[in-house]
Design a protein around this motif. Structure first.
Motif, short mmCIF file in Angstrom:
data_model
loop_
_atom_site.label_atom_id
_atom_site.label_comp_id
_atom_site.label_asym_id
_atom_site.label_seq_id
_atom_site.Cartn_x
_atom_site.Cartn_y
_atom_site.Cartn_z
N PRO A 110 -3.41 -1.37 20.12
CA PRO A 110 -4.58 -2.14 20.19
C PRO A 110 -5.85 -1.98 19.37
CG PRO A 110 -4.73 -0.62 21.91
CD PRO A 110 -3.56 -0.36 21.31
N VAL A 111 -5.67 -0.98 18.54
CA VAL A 111 -6.85 -0.47 17.50
C VAL A 111 -7.04 -1.60 16.60
CG1 VAL A 111 -7.59 0.94 15.92
CG2 VAL A 111 -6.15 1.72 17.57
N ALA A 112 -5.95 -2.42 16.03
CA ALA A 112 -5.98 -3.37 14.94
C ALA A 112 -7.23 -4.62 15.75
CB ALA A 112 -4.87 -4.17 14.74
N SER A 113 -6.90 -5.03 16.85
CA SER A 113 -7.76 -6.11 17.76
C SER A 113 -9.12 -5.40 17.90
CB SER A 113 -7.05 -6.36 19.04
OG SER A 113 -5.81 -7.09 18.83
N LEU A 114 -9.33 -4.09 18.09
CA LEU A 114 -10.62 -3.36 18.23
C LEU A 114 -11.37 -3.69 16.86
CD1 LEU A 114 -12.59 -2.03 20.10
CD2 LEU A 114 -11.47 0.14 19.50
N ILE A 115 -10.80 -3.35 15.73
CA ILE A 115 -11.31 -3.38 14.34
C ILE A 115 -11.73 -4.61 14.26
CG2 ILE A 115 -10.94 -3.22 12.01
CD1 ILE A 115 -9.15 -0.68 12.63
N GLN A 116 -10.90 -5.82 14.34
CA GLN A 116 -11.18 -7.42 14.36
C GLN A 116 -12.22 -7.62 15.14
OE1 GLN A 116 -7.96 -9.85 15.35
NE2 GLN A 116 -9.10 -11.70 15.00
N GLU A 117 -12.66 -7.21 16.35
CA GLU A 117 -13.65 -7.32 17.11
C GLU A 117 -15.05 -6.92 16.60
OE1 GLU A 117 -15.39 -6.34 21.71
OE2 GLU A 117 -13.49 -6.02 20.86
N TRP A 121 0.71 -1.18 -0.20
CA TRP A 121 0.00 0.05 -0.02
C TRP A 121 0.95 1.28 0.01
CZ3 TRP A 121 -4.72 1.15 -1.51
CH2 TRP A 121 -5.11 2.02 -0.82
N THR A 122 0.66 2.33 -0.95
CA THR A 122 1.57 3.42 -0.76
C THR A 122 0.77 4.74 -0.62
OG1 THR A 122 0.53 3.70 -3.35
CG2 THR A 122 2.77 2.41 -3.02
N PHE A 123 -0.48 4.50 -0.18
CA PHE A 123 -1.26 6.03 0.42
C PHE A 123 -0.92 6.11 2.24
CE2 PHE A 123 -3.28 5.09 -3.76
CZ PHE A 123 -3.05 6.21 -4.14
N ARG A 124 -1.71 6.78 2.64
CA ARG A 124 -1.86 6.95 4.17
C ARG A 124 -2.49 5.68 4.56
NH1 ARG A 124 -4.94 11.91 6.78
NH2 ARG A 124 -3.17 12.93 5.66
N SER A 125 -1.97 5.32 5.66
CA SER A 125 -2.13 4.00 6.24
C SER A 125 -3.59 4.06 6.83
CB SER A 125 -1.22 3.61 7.41
OG SER A 125 -0.96 4.50 8.27
N PRO A 126 -4.28 2.94 6.73
CA PRO A 126 -5.73 3.03 7.19
C PRO A 126 -5.43 2.93 8.81
CG PRO A 126 -5.49 1.33 5.59
CD PRO A 126 -4.21 1.90 5.75
N VAL A 127 -6.78 3.28 9.50
CA VAL A 127 -6.67 3.17 10.94
C VAL A 127 -6.58 1.65 11.22
CG1 VAL A 127 -8.30 3.30 13.00
CG2 VAL A 127 -8.12 4.93 11.20
N GLY A 128 -5.66 1.38 12.14
CA GLY A 128 -5.51 -0.02 12.48
C GLY A 128 -4.10 -0.44 12.13
N TYR A 129 -3.55 0.19 11.06
CA TYR A 129 -2.13 -0.18 10.74
C TYR A 129 -1.29 0.96 10.61
CZ TYR A 129 -3.77 -4.19 8.13
OH TYR A 129 -4.34 -5.49 7.84
N LYS A 130 -0.05 0.62 10.79
CA LYS A 130 0.88 1.79 10.81
C LYS A 130 2.03 1.47 9.84
CE LYS A 130 3.00 -0.12 15.12
NZ LYS A 130 3.65 0.37 16.45
N VAL A 131 2.70 2.25 9.29
CA VAL A 131 3.83 1.89 8.26
C VAL A 131 5.21 1.98 8.92
CG1 VAL A 131 5.07 2.89 6.25
CG2 VAL A 131 2.41 3.34 6.39
N ILE A 132 5.76 0.70 8.71
CA ILE A 132 7.00 0.54 9.33
C ILE A 132 7.93 -0.11 8.42
CG2 ILE A 132 8.39 -1.00 11.01
CD1 ILE A 132 5.74 -1.11 12.84
N ARG A 133 9.46 0.28 8.46
CA ARG A 133 10.23 -0.27 7.68
C ARG A 133 10.63 -1.78 7.68
NH1 ARG A 133 13.12 2.25 3.51
NH2 ARG A 133 12.50 4.15 4.51
N GLU A 168 -13.28 -14.46 4.34
CA GLU A 168 -14.72 -14.82 4.68
C GLU A 168 -15.44 -14.02 5.66
OE1 GLU A 168 -17.01 -18.93 5.87
OE2 GLU A 168 -14.71 -18.59 6.29
N THR A 169 -14.75 -13.30 6.57
CA THR A 169 -15.39 -12.32 7.49
C THR A 169 -15.61 -11.24 6.93
OG1 THR A 169 -14.68 -13.42 9.52
CG2 THR A 169 -15.26 -11.19 9.81
N TYR A 170 -14.72 -10.63 6.03
CA TYR A 170 -15.05 -9.36 5.39
C TYR A 170 -16.07 -9.58 4.13
CZ TYR A 170 -13.94 -5.59 1.83
OH TYR A 170 -14.12 -4.67 1.04
N GLU A 171 -16.07 -10.51 3.44
CA GLU A 171 -17.22 -10.90 2.51
C GLU A 171 -18.65 -10.85 3.16
OE1 GLU A 171 -17.19 -10.92 -0.83
OE2 GLU A 171 -15.15 -10.09 -0.56
N ALA A 172 -18.48 -11.60 4.53
CA ALA A 172 -19.89 -11.62 5.30
C ALA A 172 -20.22 -10.29 5.73
CB ALA A 172 -19.66 -12.47 6.48
#
Length: 557
Positions: free
Chosen positions: A180-187, A155-167, A260-264
């Motif tokens: 913990p935002v990624a786990s909250l989005i998963q929930e 991904w080459t744009f601004r990182s979505p909420v729940g992700y951060k850009v790391i080399r 599968e969860t995303y499609e649901a």
């Protein structure tokens, strides 16, 4: 004595704030322009700077400069380091050139001569055109590099909420989970797919109340950003940029949820996404919408009534024509009776231990079944691949754009289906966690739902209502709550209680024969009759009540 030196202003520009912080572009331009002013014997009276693209005409520094020039008593020289610093577009250059001239400014530069002859203007226009071409070429090259990197899965744009850009080593900069935002989005994704959340408004309230959710100081969280959050393919591990013809491309970053969860979630959004929010759905009235009137069957509403010295909370029926229309029940009375009803759902320790062993047996059987199903999944992948090959052949043979577009859409859907099958193959017989970790929360709820009801969070209370009762509870103003229909797990506990009682010693549960969705006979302990109901949860492990046999009972919950 007044100075006889002519006045001059300096204008300098870089393309971004990053160049201001990490480079010396502005300072280099300003230094060169000062030296040029001293060589000409001009006095620098003001400096204007911008950190915006030269394509744009509206820039703070450029807009402030003509206003300053108009206040000067005499003509003022405007010094720029290079023609590209004033503008990166021929039209923008001409417009700014006219504004500077009309404001009494004379444009000069150590790099180019700005004259009024036809030859000078030709050279100036050519240089401005070259500057525009360079800017356009840079944009094309940047876009091409970004497209190529995205085609490689990054991904080459601004990182979505729940992700951060790391080399990350050979990958360079890439998305990584931001806890913990990624786990909250998963929930919220898994909760919405499973029906835990009714709609976007409920997810919005849950995220706003959660301490881990990052607050935006400029604007409050609304339904629209939540809808966008729940529609991002990044969280399933895919990249999506339709403007660049990148459609659901598998990314190199770690997914937060399964495909599968995303499609649901997407299917549920398209089917019945609820985007409304009501002010009265709050912690003050947790039972609102879940308790119905015994006279008309409509849901109770709730309100605050203002007395002489304070306000009083009430539940009431507002259905016109109902015998209980406008007749209220104090909140503390109704909710105390509900809590008494909820506490009655708690199973005995012996039954709870028995149910836990049933869950463990089912878990082990499910793991064995999934491991043996891997061969079938590989066959499904081969079938999908054959369909894709056939569609690609049709695309090559067809010259009708509408037909080609339809084939391409079908290929994309098949690619998604293939990816979902690949996820299932990767997970066959390999659970993400053990039984105790996976079912800890569920077992805590089944052991004592009232304990979760005591939570201060509205979402926990509403989840108890959804999971503990199969339908809204009927309330009678004179006699309190009528017999409530508990959810399937608690009805099974009741059935197990009947199994262990002396009067129903012959009642056992055995596996039903067949592959149709299982019908459970729900005992009515008052009348002795039974009512059939269907639940998809029994498709994997069908259950039936019977008075024959003495096999050990199984439970899929």
């Amino acid at each position: 004595m007044t100075s006889s030196r002519a006045s001059a202003v300096i204008y300098a520009r870089v393309s971004s704030t990053k160049q201001v912080k990490q480079g010396d572009g502005l300072s280099s331009q300003l230094t060169r322009c000062r030296v040029y002013a001293e060589q000409l014997g001009h006095e620098v009276v003001e400096m204007f700077t911008d950190d915006i693209s030269g394509r744009l005409k509206k820039r703070p520094g450029v807009e402030a400069m003509p206003k300053f020039l108009k206040k000067q008593k005499a003509s003022t020289f405007v010094i720029i380091d290079d023609i590209s610093r004033l503008a990166r577009s021929l039209d923008t250059h001409r417009a700014l050139r006219d504004e500077i001239r009309d404001a009494g400014g004379l444009l000069i530069s150590p790099s180019v001569s700005f004259g009024e002859t036809s030859d000078d203007q030709l050279v100036e226009n050519l240089l401005a055109s070259v500057s525009q071409h360079q800017q356009q070429k840079n944009r094309e090259q940047t876009k091409n590099r970004m497209v190529a990197r995205m085609m490689n899965g990054y991904w080459t744009f601004r990182s979505p909420v729940g992700y951060k850009v790391i080399r990350s080593g050979p990958h360079g900069k890439m998305l990584h989970r931001d806890e913990p935002v990624a786990s909250l989005i998963q929930e919220v994704y898994e909760g919405y797919a499973a029906g835990r959340f009714d709609g976007m408004a409920e997810i919005m309230r849950y995220l706003k109340a959660h301490p881990s959710w990052p607050a935006n100081k400029r604007k409050t969280l609304t339904v629209e950003p939540v809808m966008e959050l729940m529609s991002r393919p990044h969280y399933a591990g895919y990249l999506h940029a339709p403007d660049w013809e990148i459609i659901m491309l598998k990314g190199k970053h770690e997914p937060i949820v399964s495909l599968e969860t995303y499609e649901a979630v997407q299917a549920r959004i398209k089917g019945k996404a609820k985007t409304f929010t009501r002010l009265t759905v709050n912690e003050d009235f947790a039972l609102r919408g879940h308790v119905t009137c015994s006279d008309c069957g409509d849901a109770y509403t709730a309100c605050w009534s203002t007395g002489r010295s304070k306000r009083y909370p009430y539940y009431l029926c507002q259905t016109k024509g109902c015998a209980s229309y406008g007749r209220s029940v104090r909140r503390e009375v109704l909710e105390e009776q509900f809590e008494t009803l909820l506490r009655s759902l708690r199973p005995t320790p012996e039954l709870f231990t028995l149910a836990q062993e049933m869950f463990r047996d089912l878990w082990n059987a499910r793991m064995s079944s999934e491991a043996s199903g891997e061969k079938h999944l590989h066959a499904e992948v081969a079938r999908v691949e054959r369909q894709i090959e056939q569609l690609v052949d049709r695309i090559i043979a067809s010259d009708v754009s509408s037909i080609v577009s339809a084939y391409e859409n079908r290929v994309r859907s098949l690619e998604i289906e293939k990816a979902k099958l690949a996820e299932k193959i990767a997970q066959c017989g390999r659970p993400l966690a053990d039984f105790d970790t996976t079912h800890r929360t569920a077992m805590q709820f089944l052991e004592n739902p009232y304990q979760i009801w005591l939570s201060e969070r509205l979402c926990d209370k509403r989840n108890v209502l959804k999971l503990a009762f199969a339908e809204p509870i009927t309330y009678d103003r004179e006699h309190g709550f009528r017999t409530a229909k508990a959810a399937v797990p608690f009805r099974i506990f009741n059935a197990l209680q009947e199994i262990n009682s002396p009067d129903t010693d012959e009642l056992k549960m055995v596996r039903a024969v067949g592959i149709e969705p299982t019908l459970l006979a729900e005992p009515d302990f008052e009348s002795g009759a039974s009512t059939n109901f269907t639940t998809p949860a029994y498709e994997e492990r069908p259950i039936a009540f019977t008075r024959k046999g003495a096999t050990r009972p199984y439970c899929p919950f």
